[in-house]
Design an enzyme around this catalytic site. Structure first.
Site, short mmCIF file in Angstrom:
data_model
loop_
_atom_site.label_atom_id
_atom_site.label_comp_id
_atom_site.label_asym_id
_atom_site.label_seq_id
_atom_site.Cartn_x
_atom_site.Cartn_y
_atom_site.Cartn_z
N HIS A 1 0.84 -1.20 0.00
CA HIS A 1 0.00 0.00 0.00
C HIS A 1 0.87 1.25 0.00
O HIS A 1 1.80 1.37 0.81
CB HIS A 1 -0.92 0.01 1.22
N TYR B 1 -9.86 5.46 6.68
CA TYR B 1 -10.11 5.91 8.05
C TYR B 1 -11.20 6.97 8.01
O TYR B 1 -11.02 8.03 7.39
CB TYR B 1 -8.84 6.51 8.66
N PRO C 1 -4.92 0.87 18.33
CA PRO C 1 -4.58 0.36 17.00
C PRO C 1 -4.74 1.36 15.87
O PRO C 1 -4.38 1.05 14.73
CB PRO C 1 -5.56 -0.80 16.82
N LYS D 1 0.70 0.82 14.96
CA LYS D 1 2.06 0.86 15.50
C LYS D 1 2.43 -0.35 16.35
O LYS D 1 3.62 -0.60 16.57
CB LYS D 1 2.25 2.12 16.37
N TYR E 1 3.18 7.19 10.04
CA TYR E 1 2.43 5.98 9.69
C TYR E 1 3.34 4.97 9.01
O TYR E 1 3.31 3.77 9.33
CB TYR E 1 1.26 6.34 8.78
#
Length: 395
Positions: free
Chosen positions: A76, A205, A297, A301, A389
């Protein structure tokens, strides 16, 4: 299998952190033994994280555990944020100098590492129930455990606790030197697995007045989805239709996007907390992964922080073997905690920005929307999110 009585590094916990550490030590010629309380099937089926940072993938490859990952993982290059019926994509490579993430479930990482360990690695004992670790301040700490119905001891030069939040190794750090920091969130994640292709090529998200939602995946044919729910929610109270309807409402965006529906095969509620225990070492006992820290979550991480811990630790043990230097081991806690707190901050930021706190009012909601608008409008704000991220440097 011969059960050793002594080893250089005793590793408690055969999850991804313990298994990766054992692999790295084996390749450096450092003797170790892994004690895992569960059986092999449980470890290989335990559903947890699914996003791997660039650094985690790099070390799995270099340790010989990347063959199936490279063949089956989903690469991704970004994530999508949704709020106020709008969407914005965060492009990782352009914002981070080429870094990206991989979707490859923790279960698969464990399967790969277990196979390597049993083939040519150090002893790995399943159903070895550790009762206590004693002698952290001595040069021969002792692990007391039960295996195959017998009480046993394993003396070690060093002990590494990779036994999770509820493990016993953290108790080897005396209360007089231990400091803990914790936040329990006023909501949980309701996670489902569904036999349906993901409705997006990348993770989504979503911030919504109804609460947070996440669209993720396990494979091209299996979707992993989450809903923010009140603490104490009973999954049995949610029909499949209700779950899909709620996901549909929270992912709603202008432009005609459609959520694919399919059979839901698994449901579960995940409470959320932030937790750090300092220091991450005492004497000859070290803590890694969830034994030392927990993150919500939202920032993906947890597994990656555990991998970073054991990478630092493996380097330190290699330095000890090759040069006789304990400098890396002495610096381990301080080195890891810098990255841990950065990850705690990022995970808290993502959680607070995207979730609806039961106590928040319209003012707090407008602040969240303002922050998301800022990320969409500012390359600097987007780069800060992308760098955290995709993963910061280790060490």
């Amino acid at each position: 299998m011969h059960t050793p009585n002594h080893t250089t590094v005793g590793i408690i916990g055969g999850g991804p952190a313990g298994l990766l550490l054992a692999r790295l030590l084996h390749r450096s010629g450092v003797e170790c033994v892994v004690l895992e309380s569960r059986d092999r099937d449980y470890v290989e089926q335990r559903q947890r994280a699914g996003i791997l940072e660039q650094s985690t993938v790099d070390v799995l490859r270099s340790s010989g555990a990347g063959e199936r990952l490279d063949r089956e993982a989903l690469v991704h290059d970004g994530i999508e944020l949704r709020w106020d019926r709008r969407s914005h994509r965060i492009d990782f490579p352009s914002l981070t100098g080429g870094r990206r993430v991989w979707v490859y479930a923790q279960t698969e990482v464990c399967k790969d590492l277990i196979a390597l360990q049993l083939e040519d690695g150090a002893p790995l004992l399943f159903e070895a129930h550790v009762r206590a670790v004693e002698g952290a301040d001595t040069d021969r700490p002792v692990v007391h455990y039960t295996h195959e119905g017998q009480d046993r001891t394993l003396t070690c030069d060093y002990v590494v606790g990779c036994d999770g939040f509820h493990g016993v190794t953290r108790d080897a750090v005396p209360e007089r030197v231990r400091r803990t920091y914790e936040r329990v969130y006023p909501y949980s994640w309701f996670g489902v697995l569904a036999d349906v292709p993901p409705s997006s090529d990348e993770l989504v998200y979503a911030h919504s007045p109804r609460g947070f939602a996440l669209l993720s995946m396990r494979s091209p044919t299996v979707s992993r989805l989450y809903l923010q729910v009140p603490n104490g929610t009973d999954p049995a109270g949610w029909t499949d239709e209700r779950i899909w309807d709620e996901l549909d409402a929270r992912f709603a965006v202008d432009g005609g996007w459609t959520l694919k529906r399919g059979p839901i095969t698994s449901k579960g509620v995940l409470p959320m907390r932030s937790f750090v225990s300092e220091p991450m070492s005492h004497g000859r006992v070290f803590l890694a992964g969830d034994a030392a820290h927990i993150v919500p979550p939202t920032g993906a991480k947890g597994l990656n922080l555990a991998a970073a811990d054991v990478i630092v630790l493996a380097r330190a043990f290699a330095e000890l073997k090759e040069a006789g230097s304990t400098a890396g081991l002495e610096a381990y806690s301080a080195t890891c905690l810098r990255r841990v707190w950065r990850a705690e901050h990022f995970s808290s930021f993502m959680t607070g920005t995207l979730h609806t706190d039961p106590a928040q009012g319209p003012f707090e909601t407008r602040l969240q929307i303002s922050q998301l608008d800022r990320i969409a409008a500012s390359p600097h704000a987007a780069a800060e999110l992308a760098e955290n991220y995709a993963g910061l440097p280790i060490g």
